[in-house]
Design a protein around this motif. Structure first.
Motif, short mmCIF file in Angstrom:
data_model
loop_
_atom_site.label_atom_id
_atom_site.label_comp_id
_atom_site.label_asym_id
_atom_site.label_seq_id
_atom_site.Cartn_x
_atom_site.Cartn_y
_atom_site.Cartn_z
N LEU A 190 2.34 1.53 -4.11
CA LEU A 190 1.33 1.91 -3.43
C LEU A 190 0.24 2.46 -3.50
CD1 LEU A 190 4.02 4.70 -1.40
CD2 LEU A 190 3.65 2.24 -1.02
N CYS A 191 -0.22 3.26 -4.48
CA CYS A 191 -1.85 3.53 -4.52
C CYS A 191 -2.56 2.76 -4.85
CB CYS A 191 -1.43 4.06 -6.01
SG CYS A 191 -3.55 4.43 -6.75
N CYS A 192 -1.66 1.11 -5.52
CA CYS A 192 -2.06 0.01 -5.40
C CYS A 192 -2.72 -0.76 -5.08
CB CYS A 192 -1.41 -0.88 -7.03
SG CYS A 192 -1.74 0.57 -8.52
N ALA A 193 -1.96 -1.05 -3.98
CA ALA A 193 -2.04 -1.59 -2.27
C ALA A 193 -2.38 -0.91 -1.67
CB ALA A 193 -0.24 -1.75 -2.16
N MET A 194 -3.37 -0.18 -1.46
CA MET A 194 -4.20 0.32 -0.93
C MET A 194 -4.90 0.29 -1.52
SD MET A 194 -4.85 2.22 2.24
CE MET A 194 -3.88 2.38 3.19
N ALA A 195 -5.13 0.63 -3.03
CA ALA A 195 -6.25 0.32 -3.76
C ALA A 195 -6.79 -1.54 -3.28
CB ALA A 195 -6.30 0.48 -5.06
N VAL A 196 -5.85 -2.36 -3.73
CA VAL A 196 -6.60 -3.99 -3.32
C VAL A 196 -7.15 -3.87 -2.10
CG1 VAL A 196 -5.08 -5.53 -3.53
CG2 VAL A 196 -5.14 -4.47 -5.06
N PHE A 197 -6.27 -3.75 -1.11
CA PHE A 197 -7.02 -3.41 0.51
C PHE A 197 -8.12 -2.76 0.80
CE2 PHE A 197 -5.96 -2.39 5.17
CZ PHE A 197 -6.00 -3.66 5.43
N VAL A 219 -3.77 7.31 10.68
CA VAL A 219 -2.78 7.73 11.46
C VAL A 219 -1.00 6.27 11.03
CG1 VAL A 219 -2.04 7.23 13.41
CG2 VAL A 219 -4.12 8.23 13.27
N VAL A 220 -1.34 5.51 10.59
CA VAL A 220 -0.66 4.20 10.24
C VAL A 220 0.75 4.92 9.37
CG1 VAL A 220 0.10 1.30 9.24
CG2 VAL A 220 -1.51 2.80 10.99
N GLY A 221 -0.15 5.33 8.21
CA GLY A 221 0.26 5.83 7.06
C GLY A 221 0.98 6.74 6.92
N ILE A 222 0.18 8.47 7.66
CA ILE A 222 1.13 9.21 8.21
C ILE A 222 2.40 9.09 8.95
CG2 ILE A 222 1.58 11.52 8.67
CD1 ILE A 222 -1.57 12.30 8.02
N PHE A 223 2.21 7.97 9.54
CA PHE A 223 3.98 7.43 10.53
C PHE A 223 4.90 6.65 10.07
CE2 PHE A 223 5.86 4.73 13.80
CZ PHE A 223 6.11 5.17 14.52
N ALA A 224 3.91 5.71 9.09
CA ALA A 224 5.36 4.97 8.29
C ALA A 224 6.17 4.95 6.98
CB ALA A 224 4.32 3.08 7.89
N ILE A 225 5.45 5.84 6.05
CA ILE A 225 5.59 5.47 4.00
C ILE A 225 6.95 6.48 4.43
CG2 ILE A 225 4.66 6.69 2.42
CD1 ILE A 225 2.05 5.09 2.96
N PRO A 226 5.90 7.38 5.51
CA PRO A 226 6.96 9.28 5.13
C PRO A 226 8.38 8.68 5.94
CG PRO A 226 4.90 10.20 6.45
CD PRO A 226 5.51 9.22 5.99
N LEU A 227 8.66 7.77 6.82
CA LEU A 227 9.49 7.44 7.18
C LEU A 227 10.92 6.29 6.33
CD1 LEU A 227 9.02 5.66 10.92
CD2 LEU A 227 10.19 7.65 10.15
N PHE A 228 9.29 5.32 5.63
CA PHE A 228 9.92 4.71 4.31
C PHE A 228 11.08 5.29 2.90
CE2 PHE A 228 9.41 3.13 0.62
CZ PHE A 228 9.96 2.02 0.33
N LEU A 229 9.97 6.33 2.93
CA LEU A 229 10.32 7.04 2.10
C LEU A 229 12.02 7.65 2.16
CD1 LEU A 229 7.58 8.74 0.54
CD2 LEU A 229 8.69 6.69 -0.26
#
Length: 752
Positions: A229-236, A200-210
């Motif tokens: 973004l891939c590595c950041a989500m992997a770390v999280f 939910v947060v990703g689909i809301f925030a990431i398209p806005l950023f792009l």
């Protein structure tokens, strides 16, 4: 001279050997994944007759990165929307396969006389098919776009999610605790919480950023941003207790819903291929000939168990999910292997000290052998079905297909079921968002405000400020939780149809309101020492104020519309632009004369102009020797020849002239539409009232097309189909017309 690092030498050896072996496999028309595994076996320390890698630890680290990027690409290619559209069928198939294969693994372990823990962990390993191996095999065999491949990938994704739950259950069994207790339930809740929150947060925030940086991003920046973004989500993901590969897949699924998804997939593919090759080579390195010799019989039996078990139970599971016999067999045969999650489960058993040392290398050997056989099992499915079709009576085949295809259609739901499902989903999503917001505010903001307002007296001011900010942030979520779907078609229809429906409908509002009050109560209880009655009163008053607040209502609606637009942005972009073709790069050939090929961009400002109008020779000093359009070549075109997008121009000139021409053809383009999501066409009904300015006017005089950029598609006259609206017909009071246009244009037309 400095000595070269062992890692560089190992990579050179791996990639050179992998390159030659895969060339051989390509020549033999075999899947490349098999070539990678053979290359890994040749360069492994277990192979004494060839050069071997020196630093296995770093190679395995690179292999882990390969798994991460492979699952990131898988997420880009297969989003969660596809799974949701398939309904419950993948869920039924996944649960059945995991249960059957786990029991089969336990039984085989008992036959060999292995310990209880070895049998239990073996069952968990055999239940997990390999997402990366099957994905690669489908890619190599050209089957990735077929329908059965999509079904298999749905089940594999669900298997990866359930594998985390299985690992918690196995840990609970190993520690002697009850696997059905709170630990298991907590794991399931944790997975569901973070999965919904991330999506939910990703689909809301990431398209806005792009969308915000769309004009600034080129290929290089897009590659860096997407992999970041891939590595950041992997770390999280790893920080909250999940695997890095799982987080990478989630980020891929989020980016799959953006307009840039195809662009990112194209840019990431070379990186995925490189690290994916390292991963499969590292799998081949795990093959130990000594283990193969000492445990040849158990390895052979386990390989046969997987091949036959997945072929039989896998096919039956997909039939239970609603597939025909042929499709189910293709799906079941495709899953006849074990992979990376099996290694993780085996490592868990070793770290807990509950399984024998021999089990891990045995599972690795079984994984490698079944990986070898995966492409052949995929190919064997259709001949096996043909053989079975010829041997079984036609009535039996028809009966099996009829049973498998006779599942109730999950889309045909009653109004109550549809309404309650939507309410439950909305309540779940907004509850998770509210919970996450409260957790973040209490974890990060509350300590900051307390440090800014130190001392016992100011402590309560810090609590009050944090609490007020928290309530203001979650207010749109709580209001949507209570009010969403209260004005839906299903709600209104049930309210009108029967008076007995009204009390249950009001009860659904009451339940959601109590839940919303519960969030306010928790905030007050955490930050204050008020009595329960006072906190409940504050919660009730706050929720009522949220319901009647127009500002919060607009914020809630705006957030939801933005989320839906982000979720559908890729589909809208496809409707507006169609599928984009990649642009070809110009190349320069050194001859006595300099010749270069240039492709006219699809959004070029030159399109529709003649060569004479463009006057390219005078501007840049070049000559157009030929134009290639599709499969037709025109040599020595004259000045009246029109330029079209996609034309391939063969140009003669000096390096300087060709460079300037290349810059011009690249820069003379129409700018990207920053609001492409607003270009979606919609259909609306319009009733001509007594005060309408269109009364007495013809279609041409009304200005609906020229002034409002809308189009009348038909006239509703009570017939089964719409009647065409004749251009000479004049509008009359009471006319019901259907109009197509963009959202803003339709709103302007309706207001008029």
């Amino acid at each position: 001279m400095a000595e070269l690092a062992p890692l560089i030498q190992d990579l050179a050896l791996m990639l050179i050997v992998a390159g030659f072996v895969t060339l051989l496999f390509k020549r033999l028309k075999q899947p490349l994944v098999l070539g990678y595994i053979v290359a890994g076996f040749l360069v492994s320390p277990h192979m004494p007759y060839t050069a071997s890698v020196a630093d296995m630890e770093n190679i395995h680290l690179w292999a882990d990165i390969g798994v991460m990027f492979l699952l990131f690409s898988l997420g880009l290619d297969f989003s969660f929307k596809k799974i949701l559209k398939m309904g419950v069928s993948p869920v039924i198939s996944t649960i059945t396969i995991i249960f059957c294969m786990s029991m089969l693994g336990v039984c085989v372990g008992h036959v060999f006389g292995w310990s209880k823990m070895d049998c239990i962990f073996l069952g968990g390993m055999l239940a997990m098919s390999s997402t990366t191996i099957i994905y690669k095999a489908f890619d190599d065999l050209g089957l990735r776009q077929q329908q059965f491949a999509g079904l298999v990938m749905s089940v594999l994704i669900l298997e990866d999610i359930l594998a985390i739950v299985m690992m918690v259950m196995l840990s609970a069994i190993a520690s002697g605790s009850n696997p059905d207790g709170s630990q298991m339930l907590g794991s399931v809740v944790k997975i569901g919480f973070f999965l919904v929150l991330w999506l939910v947060v990703g689909i809301f925030a990431i398209p806005l950023f792009l969308r915000w940086v769309r004009k600034l991003i080129n290929d290089e920046v897009m590659l860096v941003v997407s992999l970041g973004l891939c590595c950041a989500m992997a770390v999280f993901s790893s920080k909250v207790g999940f695997s890095s590969a799982f987080g990478a897949f989630i980020m891929g699924s989020i980016l799959a819903e953006t307009v840039e998804a195809e662009h990112i997939e194209r840019l990431v593919e070379p990186v995925k291929n490189l690290f994916g090759a390292i991963f499969f080579v590292s799998v081949g390195m795990l093959v130990d000939p000594k283990i193969l010799a000492d445990y040849a019989l158990p390895i052979l039996i386990l390989v046969l168990t997987i091949l036959l078990g997945q072929s039989v139970f896998g096919s039956l599971s997909f039939m239970l999910g609603g597939e025909s016999l042929k499709s189910a067999m293709r799906c079941g045969f495709s899953m006849a292997q074990i992979g990376e999650f099996s290694f993780i489960i085996a490592s868990l058993g070793l770290s807990l000290g509950v399984i024998s040392d021999f089990l891990y290398p045995v599972v690795v050997a079984v994984s490698v052998i079944t990986t070898f056989l995966t492409p052949y099992m995929i190919r064997l499915a259709t001949p096996a079905y043909t053989h079975l079709e010829h041997r079984l009576p036609s009535k039996v085949i028809k009966l099996m297909n009829h049973l498998s295809m006779s599942h109730p259609n999950t889309t045909e739901q009653s109004k109550w079921k549809k309404l309650l499902t939507q309410m439950a989903l909305n309540t779940l999503v907004y509850s998770i968002l509210s919970s996450a917001t409260i957790a973040l505010m209490f974890t990060f903001v509350l300590p900051v405000t307390r440090r800014m307002l130190p001392g016992w007296e100011l402590h309560w001011y810090a609590n009050a400020i944090t609490g007020l900010l928290t309530v203001l942030i979650i207010a749109p979520f709580l209001r949507a939780m209570v009010m969403k779907k209260n004005h839906s078609e299903e709600f209104r229809a049930l309210w009108r149809e029967n008076n007995t429906n009204r009390l249950p409908l009001l009860f659904t509002i009451l339940v959601r309101m109590v839940l919303a009050v519960g969030f306010i109560f928790y905030i007050c209880n955490y930050l204050t020492r008020f009595s329960n009655a006072l906190m409940l009163t504050i919660g009730f008053v706050a929720v009522v104020m949220m319901i009647f607040s127009r500002n919060i209502k607009h914020r809630s609606i705006r957030l939801e519309r933005l989320f839906i637009m982000n979720l559908r942005s890729r589909d809208i972009e496809a409707q507006v632009h169609g599928k984009k073709r990649p642009l070809y790069e110009g190349r320069l050939l050194d001859r006595d004369v300099h010749i270069a090929d240039f492709t006219v961009p699809m959004n070029s400002t030159w399109m529709g102009h003649t060569l004479r109008q463009l006057d390219l020779g005078r501007k840049y000093g070049i000559l157009i020797s030929s134009i290639l359009r599709a499969n037709h070549r025109l040599n020595i075109p004259d000045g009246d020849y029109l330029i079209f997008p996609g034309d391939k121009l063969q140009v003669i000139g000096s390096d300087d002239q060709l460079g300037k021409f290349g810059q011009a053809i690249t820069h003379d383009v129409l700018g990207e539409d920053p609001q492409v999501e607003l270009r979606e066409m919609k259909l609306r009904q319009l009733i001509i009232g007594s005060d309408s300015p269109f009364i007495g006017k013809t279609l041409e005089d009304s200005g609906i097309r020229n002034t409002y950029s809308c189009m009348v598609v038909g006239l509703e006259e009570g017939k089964e189909n719409l009647s065409p609206f004749h251009p000479k017909r004049r509008f009359q009071e009471g006319d019901i017309i259907w109009v197509v246009g963009e959202q803003n244009a339709l709103q302007a037309l309706i207001k008029n």
